[in-house]
Design a protein around this motif. Structure first.
Motif, PDB file in Angstrom:
ATOM      1  N   TYR A  76       0.866  -1.180   0.000  1.00 48.00           N
ATOM      2  CA  TYR A  76       0.000   0.000   0.000  1.00 48.00           C
ATOM      3  C   TYR A  76       0.898   1.224   0.000  1.00 48.00           C
ATOM      4  O   TYR A  76       1.844   1.302   0.789  1.00 48.00           O
ATOM      5  N   MET A  77       0.611   2.194  -0.872  1.00 46.40           N
ATOM      6  CA  MET A  77       1.453   3.374  -1.001  1.00 46.40           C
ATOM      7  C   MET A  77       0.607   4.633  -0.935  1.00 46.40           C
ATOM      8  O   MET A  77      -0.479   4.695  -1.509  1.00 46.40           O
ATOM      9  N   CYS A  78       1.129   5.646  -0.209  1.00 48.22           N
ATOM     10  CA  CYS A  78       0.488   6.956  -0.199  1.00 48.22           C
ATOM     11  C   CYS A  78       1.544   8.006   0.083  1.00 48.22           C
ATOM     12  O   CYS A  78       2.001   8.170   1.225  1.00 48.22           O
ATOM     13  N   ASN A  79       1.973   8.711  -0.969  1.00 44.34           N
ATOM     14  CA  ASN A  79       2.977   9.755  -0.808  1.00 44.34           C
ATOM     15  C   ASN A  79       2.382  11.029  -0.221  1.00 44.34           C
ATOM     16  O   ASN A  79       3.072  11.802   0.425  1.00 44.34           O
ATOM     17  N   ALA A  80       1.101  11.257  -0.462  1.00 39.13           N
ATOM     18  CA  ALA A  80       0.436  12.441   0.067  1.00 39.13           C
ATOM     19  C   ALA A  80       0.295  12.324   1.584  1.00 39.13           C
ATOM     20  O   ALA A  80       0.348  11.230   2.154  1.00 39.13           O
ATOM     21  N   GLU A  81       0.095  13.438   2.247  1.00 44.52           N
ATOM     22  CA  GLU A  81      -0.125  13.419   3.688  1.00 44.52           C
ATOM     23  C   GLU A  81      -1.498  12.827   3.986  1.00 44.52           C
ATOM     24  O   GLU A  81      -2.510  13.256   3.429  1.00 44.52           O
ATOM     25  N   GLN A  82      -1.516  11.833   4.864  1.00 42.64           N
ATOM     26  CA  GLN A  82      -2.762  11.253   5.345  1.00 42.64           C
ATOM     27  C   GLN A  82      -2.956  11.629   6.803  1.00 42.64           C
ATOM     28  O   GLN A  82      -1.997  11.663   7.573  1.00 42.64           O
ATOM     29  N   ILE A  83      -4.198  11.875   7.192  1.00 39.23           N
ATOM     30  CA  ILE A  83      -4.528  12.123   8.592  1.00 39.23           C
ATOM     31  C   ILE A  83      -5.389  10.958   9.062  1.00 39.23           C
ATOM     32  O   ILE A  83      -6.522  10.794   8.615  1.00 39.23           O
ATOM     33  N   LEU A  84      -4.830  10.133   9.939  1.00 36.39           N
ATOM     34  CA  LEU A  84      -5.524   8.961  10.452  1.00 36.39           C
ATOM     35  C   LEU A  84      -6.097   9.284  11.826  1.00 36.39           C
ATOM     36  O   LEU A  84      -5.355   9.414  12.806  1.00 36.39           O
ATOM     37  N   GLU A  85      -7.406   9.441  11.896  1.00 34.41           N
ATOM     38  CA  GLU A  85      -8.061   9.759  13.163  1.00 34.41           C
ATOM     39  C   GLU A  85      -8.123   8.503  14.028  1.00 34.41           C
ATOM     40  O   GLU A  85      -8.637   7.467  13.602  1.00 34.41           O
ATOM     41  N   VAL A  86      -7.596   8.595  15.243  1.00 33.73           N
ATOM     42  CA  VAL A  86      -7.593   7.466  16.169  1.00 33.73           C
ATOM     43  C   VAL A  86      -8.570   7.690  17.318  1.00 33.73           C
ATOM     44  O   VAL A  86      -9.317   6.800  17.705  1.00 33.73           O
ATOM     45  N   GLY A  87      -8.578   8.887  17.878  1.00 35.37           N
ATOM     46  CA  GLY A  87      -9.477   9.225  18.972  1.00 35.37           C
ATOM     47  C   GLY A  87      -9.555  10.730  19.118  1.00 35.37           C
ATOM     48  O   GLY A  87      -8.894  11.483  18.392  1.00 35.37           O
ATOM     49  N   PRO A  88     -10.368  11.211  20.067  1.00 38.33           N
ATOM     50  CA  PRO A  88     -10.531  12.662  20.239  1.00 38.33           C
ATOM     51  C   PRO A  88      -9.232  13.380  20.596  1.00 38.33           C
ATOM     52  O   PRO A  88      -9.085  14.564  20.313  1.00 38.33           O
ATOM     53  N   THR A  89      -8.292  12.665  21.215  1.00 30.83           N
ATOM     54  CA  THR A  89      -7.054  13.312  21.664  1.00 30.83           C
ATOM     55  C   THR A  89      -5.836  12.924  20.843  1.00 30.83           C
ATOM     56  O   THR A  89      -4.724  13.339  21.164  1.00 30.83           O
ATOM     57  N   PHE A  90      -6.035  12.133  19.787  1.00 27.73           N
ATOM     58  CA  PHE A  90      -4.862  11.671  19.024  1.00 27.73           C
ATOM     59  C   PHE A  90      -5.238  11.361  17.589  1.00 27.73           C
ATOM     60  O   PHE A  90      -6.216  10.661  17.316  1.00 27.73           O
ATOM     61  N   SER A  91      -4.464  11.920  16.673  1.00 26.18           N
ATOM     62  CA  SER A  91      -4.509  11.523  15.270  1.00 26.18           C
ATOM     63  C   SER A  91      -3.068  11.389  14.782  1.00 26.18           C
ATOM     64  O   SER A  91      -2.146  11.987  15.339  1.00 26.18           O
ATOM     65  N   LEU A  92      -2.901  10.600  13.741  1.00 29.23           N
ATOM     66  CA  LEU A  92      -1.566  10.312  13.206  1.00 29.23           C
ATOM     67  C   LEU A  92      -1.477  10.828  11.785  1.00 29.23           C
ATOM     68  O   LEU A  92      -2.318  10.498  10.936  1.00 29.23           O
ATOM     69  N   ASN A  93      -0.453  11.638  11.510  1.00 32.97           N
ATOM     70  CA  ASN A  93      -0.198  12.139  10.164  1.00 32.97           C
ATOM     71  C   ASN A  93       0.921  11.312   9.535  1.00 32.97           C
ATOM     72  O   ASN A  93       1.989  11.166  10.132  1.00 32.97           O
ATOM     73  N   THR A  94       0.672  10.788   8.337  1.00 33.61           N
ATOM     74  CA  THR A  94       1.684   9.991   7.645  1.00 33.61           C
ATOM     75  C   THR A  94       2.120  10.706   6.363  1.00 33.61           C
ATOM     76  O   THR A  94       1.319  11.370   5.701  1.00 33.61           O
ATOM     77  N   PHE A  95       3.399  10.539   6.008  1.00 30.30           N
ATOM     78  CA  PHE A  95       3.981  11.172   4.828  1.00 30.30           C
ATOM     79  C   PHE A  95       4.825  10.133   4.088  1.00 30.30           C
ATOM     80  O   PHE A  95       5.527   9.339   4.716  1.00 30.30           O
ATOM     81  N   ARG A  96       4.760  10.139   2.775  1.00 32.23           N
ATOM     82  CA  ARG A  96       5.583   9.253   1.919  1.00 32.23           C
ATOM     83  C   ARG A  96       5.577   7.824   2.474  1.00 32.23           C
ATOM     84  O   ARG A  96       6.607   7.255   2.798  1.00 32.23           O
ATOM     85  N   LEU A  97       4.400   7.280   2.544  1.00 32.71           N
ATOM     86  CA  LEU A  97       4.197   5.981   3.193  1.00 32.71           C
ATOM     87  C   LEU A  97       4.092   4.854   2.175  1.00 32.71           C
ATOM     88  O   LEU A  97       3.426   4.985   1.155  1.00 32.71           O
TER      89      LEU A  97
END
Length: 416
Positions: free
Chosen positions: A335-356
């Motif tokens: 699975y590939m995603c070079n664009a920035e992704q915002i992965l919502e995990v919970g109200p107090t935490f999300s994960l931003n991925t780059f060049r994945l």
């Protein structure tokens, strides 16, 4: 008639005669002559329950008569999780289950069982049920071969009850029968002034790194038991965390980059699931779990958990979500995603991925298979195609208009 003060004193004496003195207890889980889990701690429970007229709360300390339930406790053989189950009073129990990623161990579940028919604990209860409540967001963790230490009181919400630990030393997956002299100290002890001085073997928790733009891309892998790579990942990771800051005395939102050169990968793989855990400086533990659907041969990222113990935090930060549906792809492909992704995990935490790019199953020759690109990458590729087509169409329209105009201009002249 007994005076109110005398009555209160009598109740206190009766209460302690039932529970025993409130002292730290020592609990051990053994397999043969070897100890695998050991805890030295004090604990108390605040429990809300219903009476015939109202709702009331009681505070129940863990008595020093508490014992380990050898039938329910386990060192985790045959693929089971290690369990420490302590029993006390008439049908009450405290349970801690543990998990490890190979470099860290943590409390996976905190379980409290209380028997409402015990009138010495729950006078006037309108129920005789045995209630069991569980919390999976505890935030007690330490490196393997070290002791988790927290002398300061730490409180966890468990259903309609709260559990408060203090004077706590704990170790699971023990190599010997005694607690390790190397200690991983909780943030509450670092912030307070009442805790005893740290021993020479104590580990320290580093503050979070300061983010500087986009995170650096790291390369991480997980090996099978035979030493071959079973999960491969390349990605830049940025943590978006809301937590209470001790220095600012308020809740803040922080963007923190994970730094690859101080981050250690670990994990495990089997036929239908794969886990990657990234541990940075013993202060941050980020885990990904992938699940394979064998019916359609599709996999996806199903779970993300984060545990952080940064110096500015008022307490250990722990959050997770096991019902996610990110990074969906086909078995045998990455699975590939070079664009920035915002992965919502919970109200107090999300994960931003780059060049994945990630592949959790069927990795061969330590290389990624053909990639299936995320929709954002496809859209970004489509934009220049659409713009180019539009420009080509515009040029064609101008050319046609020019030729038509020129033809009409020639038709206006006559031959002499």
């Amino acid at each position: 008639m007994m005076k109110p003060s005398h009555t209160f004193a009598a109740l206190i004496i009766a209460w302690f005669s039932v529970l025993g003195s409130i002292q730290a207890v020592t609990l051990e889980v053994k397999e043969g002559n070897s100890t695998c889990i050991k805890a030295e701690l004090s604990a108390s429970f605040s429990i809300t329950y219903n009476t015939s007229n109202s709702t009331t709360s009681v505070s129940v300390p863990l008595p020093n008569s508490t014992t380990v339930d050898t039938g329910s406790s386990s060192c985790g053989a045959d693929g089971r999780s290690p369990w420490l189950v302590a029993v006390f009073g008439s049908g009450h129990a405290l349970g801690l289950s543990f998990t490890t990623n190979g470099s860290l161990y943590s409390v996976a579940n905190l379980t409290l069982q209380y028997n409402l028919s015990d009138s010495s604990f729950f006078p006037g209860a309108n129920s005789s049920d045995v209630v069991t409540v569980v919390s999976s967001s505890v935030g007690i963790w330490a490196p393997i071969n070290s002791t988790y230490r927290c002398f300061s009181p730490i409180t966890f919400k468990v259903g309609e009850a709260t559990v408060t630990f203090s004077d706590m030393k704990l170790e699971a997956y023990m190599p010997g029968n005694d607690l390790s002299p190397t200690e991983s100290v909780c943030i509450a002890d670092k912030a307070g002034t009442t805790a005893p001085p740290t021993t020479a073997g104590t580990t320290t928790v580093a503050p979070p790194p300061t983010p500087a733009g986009k995170p650096e891309q790291g390369t991480y892998s997980v090996n099978n038991t035979n030493g071959t790579v079973c999960l491969l990942a390349q990605m830049g990771l940025q943590l978006n965390v809301s937590y209470f800051s001790r220095s600012q005395n308020k809740t803040i939102q922080a963007l923190v980059n994970l730094v690859p050169n101080v981050t250690n990968p670990s994990g495990s793989c089997n036929t239908t699931s794969a886990t990657l855990t990234l541990t940075e400086a013993n202060a941050t533990m980020l885990s990904f779990s992938f699940t394979l659907n064998t019916t359609n041969n599709k996999y996806h990222l199903s779970t993300i958990t984060l545990q952080a113990n940064w110096s500015d935090m008022a307490g250990t930060f722990s959050v997770g979500n096991n019902s996610l549906d990110y990074m969906r792809s086909t078995l045998g492909r990455s699975y590939m995603c070079n664009a920035e992704q915002i992965l919502e995990v919970g109200p107090t935490f999300s994960l931003n991925t780059f060049r994945l790019q990630v592949q959790p199953f069927q990795v061969t020759t330590n290389q990624f298979a053909t990639a299936e690109e995320c929709q954002m990458d496809q859209d970004q590729m489509l934009i220049p195609i659409v713009v180019g087509a539009a420009l080509a169409g515009l040029v064609l329209i101008i050319l046609i208009a020019y030729l038509i105009g020129r033809r009409r201009s020639h038709a206006g002249y006559q031959t002499i």
